[in-house]
Design an enzyme around this catalytic site. Structure first.
Site, PDB file in Angstrom:
ATOM      1  N   CYS A   3     -24.212  24.908   8.187  1.00  0.00           N
ATOM      2  CA  CYS A   3     -24.261  25.002   6.722  1.00  0.00           C
ATOM      3  C   CYS A   3     -25.725  24.973   6.302  1.00  0.00           C
ATOM      4  CB  CYS A   3     -23.429  23.903   6.056  1.00  0.00           C
ATOM      5  SG  CYS A   3     -23.998  22.218   6.356  1.00  0.00           S
ATOM      6  N   ARG A   9     -21.131  19.649   4.837  1.00  0.00           N
ATOM      7  CA  ARG A   9     -20.013  20.423   5.380  1.00  0.00           C
ATOM      8  C   ARG A   9     -20.006  20.516   6.899  1.00  0.00           C
ATOM      9  NH1 ARG A   9     -21.418  25.583   1.877  1.00  0.00           N
ATOM     10  NH2 ARG A   9     -23.462  24.671   2.334  1.00  0.00           N
ATOM     11  N   ASP A 119     -20.023  24.266  -1.407  1.00  0.00           N
ATOM     12  CA  ASP A 119     -20.960  23.176  -1.142  1.00  0.00           C
ATOM     13  C   ASP A 119     -20.632  21.992  -2.045  1.00  0.00           C
ATOM     14  OD1 ASP A 119     -23.103  21.565  -0.616  1.00  0.00           O
ATOM     15  OD2 ASP A 119     -24.576  23.175  -0.724  1.00  0.00           O
TER      16      ASP A 119
HETATM   17  P1  4NP Z   1     -24.504  21.095   3.086  1.00  0.00           P
HETATM   18  O1  4NP Z   1     -24.864  20.637   1.608  1.00  0.00           O
HETATM   19  O2  4NP Z   1     -25.130  22.464   3.270  1.00  0.00           O
HETATM   20  O3  4NP Z   1     -23.004  21.156   3.087  1.00  0.00           O
HETATM   21  O4  4NP Z   1     -25.062  20.057   4.023  1.00  0.00           O
HETATM   22  C1  4NP Z   1     -26.182  20.513   1.146  1.00  0.00           C
HETATM   23  C2  4NP Z   1     -26.916  19.398   1.476  1.00  0.00           C
HETATM   24  C3  4NP Z   1     -28.203  19.261   0.994  1.00  0.00           C
HETATM   25  C4  4NP Z   1     -28.739  20.236   0.165  1.00  0.00           C
HETATM   26  C5  4NP Z   1     -28.007  21.357  -0.166  1.00  0.00           C
HETATM   27  C6  4NP Z   1     -26.720  21.498   0.344  1.00  0.00           C
HETATM   28  N1  4NP Z   1     -30.058  20.075  -0.361  1.00  0.00           N
HETATM   29  O5  4NP Z   1     -30.465  20.931  -1.187  1.00  0.00           O
HETATM   30  O6  4NP Z   1     -30.759  19.125  -0.004  1.00  0.00           O
END
Ligand code: 4NP
Length: 147
Positions: A3, A9, A119
């Site tokens: 991800c 995720r 997300d």
């Molecule tokens: P992930 O969610 O891709 O599901 O781990 C996110 C976690 C952190 C960030 C964006 C999406 N961030 O911008 O820090």
């Protein structure tokens, strides 16, 4: 399992698939990574940890890492959570890109629909429960299709 942050995720996807692998005694190796390096070295988001734990899965020992080009060589299949992840993985892999190895995870449970795992980062706990369920259904199919 890939991800953006490797915080919400894909740690769930790694934990869920590992749990199913263990239950069936398969000798697969599963890992997860993020296309961005914002959270390298951190444990999964506390709500990913909480929702996983409620479902009997411990993801607390996982550590965030960034997806690297060598991953496309090391692994037989790369499942991405959304289309941005797909394009970012493609960019990182450069000349090593191999389209046959990479797919949206939800194309396993919903073939050819190109659905994204949303997300949950900016949302509340219910988003993490929804994402858990989607990933769990897809991982069940991953086991069925590839074992
Ligand atoms: P992930 O969610 O891709 O599901 O781990 C996110 C976690 C952190 C960030 C964006 C999406 N961030 O911008 O820090």
């Amino acid at each position: 399992m890939v991800c953006l942050g490797n915080i919400c995720r894909s740690p769930l996807a790694e934990g869920i698939l590992q749990h199913k692998i263990n239950k069936r005694g398969l000798n697969w190796i599963v890992d997860s990574a993020g296309t961005a390096g914002y959270h390298v070295g951190e444990a999964p988001h506390h709500l990913s940890q909480k929702v996983a734990k409620q479902n009997g899965i411990d993801v607390s020992k996982q550590q965030c890492r960034k997806f690297v080009r060598e991953d496309i060589i090391r692994f037989d299949k790369i499942f991405v959570m959304d289309v941005d992840n797909y394009n970012d993985v493609k960019k990182i892999c450069g000349a090593d890109w191999n389209e046959t190895k990479v797919d949206l995870l939800l194309n396993i449970s919903h073939p050819n629909e190109n659905r994204n795992v949303p997300d949950p980062w900016y949302g509340q706990e219910d988003g993490y429960h929804k994402v858990f369920k989607m990933i769990d259904e897809a991982c069940e199919k991953v086991i069925e299709n590839f074992s």
